[in-house]
Design an enzyme around this catalytic site. Sequence first.
Site, short mmCIF file in Angstrom:
data_model
loop_
_atom_site.label_atom_id
_atom_site.label_comp_id
_atom_site.label_asym_id
_atom_site.label_seq_id
_atom_site.Cartn_x
_atom_site.Cartn_y
_atom_site.Cartn_z
N GLU A 17 3.86 -30.57 -13.17
CA GLU A 17 4.50 -29.34 -12.71
C GLU A 17 5.76 -29.02 -13.52
OE1 GLU A 17 3.17 -28.50 -8.17
OE2 GLU A 17 4.99 -29.69 -8.41
N GLU B 137 -3.91 -30.04 -7.39
CA GLU B 137 -3.35 -30.39 -6.09
C GLU B 137 -3.75 -29.30 -5.09
OE1 GLU B 137 0.80 -31.30 -5.99
OE2 GLU B 137 0.69 -32.70 -7.67
#
Length: 583
Positions: free
Chosen positions: A158, A232
């Site tokens: 991320e 995710e």
Amino acid sequence: MPVLQADKAGFLLDGRPFRLLSGGLHYFRVHPEQWPDRLRKARLMGLNTVETYVPWNLHQPRPDRFHLDEGLDLPRFLDLAAAEGLYVLLRPGPYICAEWEGGGLPSWLLAEPGIRLRSRDPRFLAAVDDYFTRLLTPLRTRLASQGGPVLAVQVENEYGAYGDDTAYLEHLADSLRRCGVDVPLFTCDQPSDLERGALPGTLATANFGSRSAHHLAAVRGSRPDGPLMTTEFWIGWFDRWGAHHVVRDADQAARELDELLGSGASVNFYMFHGGTNFGFTNGANDKHTYRPTVTSYDYDAPLDEAGDPTEKYTAFREIIAKYAPVPSEPVPAPGPKLAHAAVTLTEHAELLPNADALAPAVAARRPLTMEELEQDFGFVLYETSLPLRGPALLEVEQVRDRAQVFVDGQPVGILERENHEHALAFTVPRTGSTLTILVENQGRVNYGQGIHDRKGLLGDVLLDGVPLADWTSRPLPMTSLHGIPFAPGTTPTVGPAFHRGTFELTGTADTFLHLDGWTKGNAWVNGFPLGRYWSRGPQRSLYVPAPVLRTGTNEIVVLELHAAARARTVDFRETADLGPTEE
């Protein structure tokens, strides 16, 4: 094993279309003797892959030490996954977030003044390159290109939510390749951060927990060809101290999954099985207010903290069966649990007068940080003499994260980072009184710029506006409890104390430690660190894995920082209590 490839339509495995059906399972949050059980249950839910982060800070606790054994035996975990017929998505960081202490970055990096983590700071990149070399060299044979289960490896984590330096990501990708990683690489980001975190020539995947069709359409809009992947897929969430236990409706999550799989995308559940932040390993968030994460990482996942299937397990299995073959074996039954009520802790040892038995103190003009003391987790005990008597005002520039303050051994107050507290007024009984400050690292920040999170007392410590000097700083990592001078009796204490007791078992099984009436601290069973407890909740029990227990005599040690239960008893029960849920 065949190698993962991508064409314009999606993934290929051994030249045939392939959909990744994966679930997060962090080996470092599960007792190693329970890895086979959790992997088997992943396969039985219909998964063909598991995903795991790699915590750099545990594997390399010091620059010259690296561990790949016992609970950190990643090669064994990968071999067990392969034996179960599962592939693996490997996410080695260097930064992992994961609600894990410091986002997985080792604390010794912060001993470098001014270092910039997750950047092209040469000191950081040199450390990362060394870490990748130590980690990946013994894992080469586990890559799918060498017949192993690892289909793909993630670059950073991320990153688009943190920065936009493509050259930094390119360095990491080049480092992975130099270490022999010849399977596909990928990045993952929340949809709004996708472009900042993407790396040209590398598969970009998205993280989200709802509005699947919308988010996947946005990804397809910027990337018209190639596989769609949700690295995710958030089907639960983590908890923080002082809030509610977060849950997500199973039917609603299953509908989102159906929408996602109906679009043809691949998926990785975050989490399939969350596990536990054993010991002091939980992370924290700091978006203007510091919020530490609880010990449990149950995550309201398909497998709960003890590895038992939940309502989500069955719901997801039924959805997966619409799109892929699911094993014909039944949903696994919950594992056995044991109960043992009212274990009395019959011995105790006060922490402050016995600190010498735990670690030597280091003298310096000012308080030293944990990082300067080469300490990762636990507490630091600071002491100095007070040069005056009478009413006084203590001011601490930065408390990281919770300081209990004593004068001549008597508690005079608490300063908490979470409450933005920096000052405390009290009366000094005599000139030369001893000021003692016990500081707890409640978890380094794991997200955002706050990851530069040094621990202890930072900056100046003033008494009535004058800096205090000539300190001792004593590291108390609590990695070993040997040497604590326990004595019989349950005499009430006014400060932190260890309490110890024993109990007998004729057999072992998972159980949950309940500390009703206790206030705040940590617990160990047979030397195994279960984690933190705190009466503020929401979590009100600690998971005890069956392999920690033994037939015959077992030992429990509780470090209570404030007030122990009046009867000095704890209970082992068959059920967990993770606290009330939000309405």
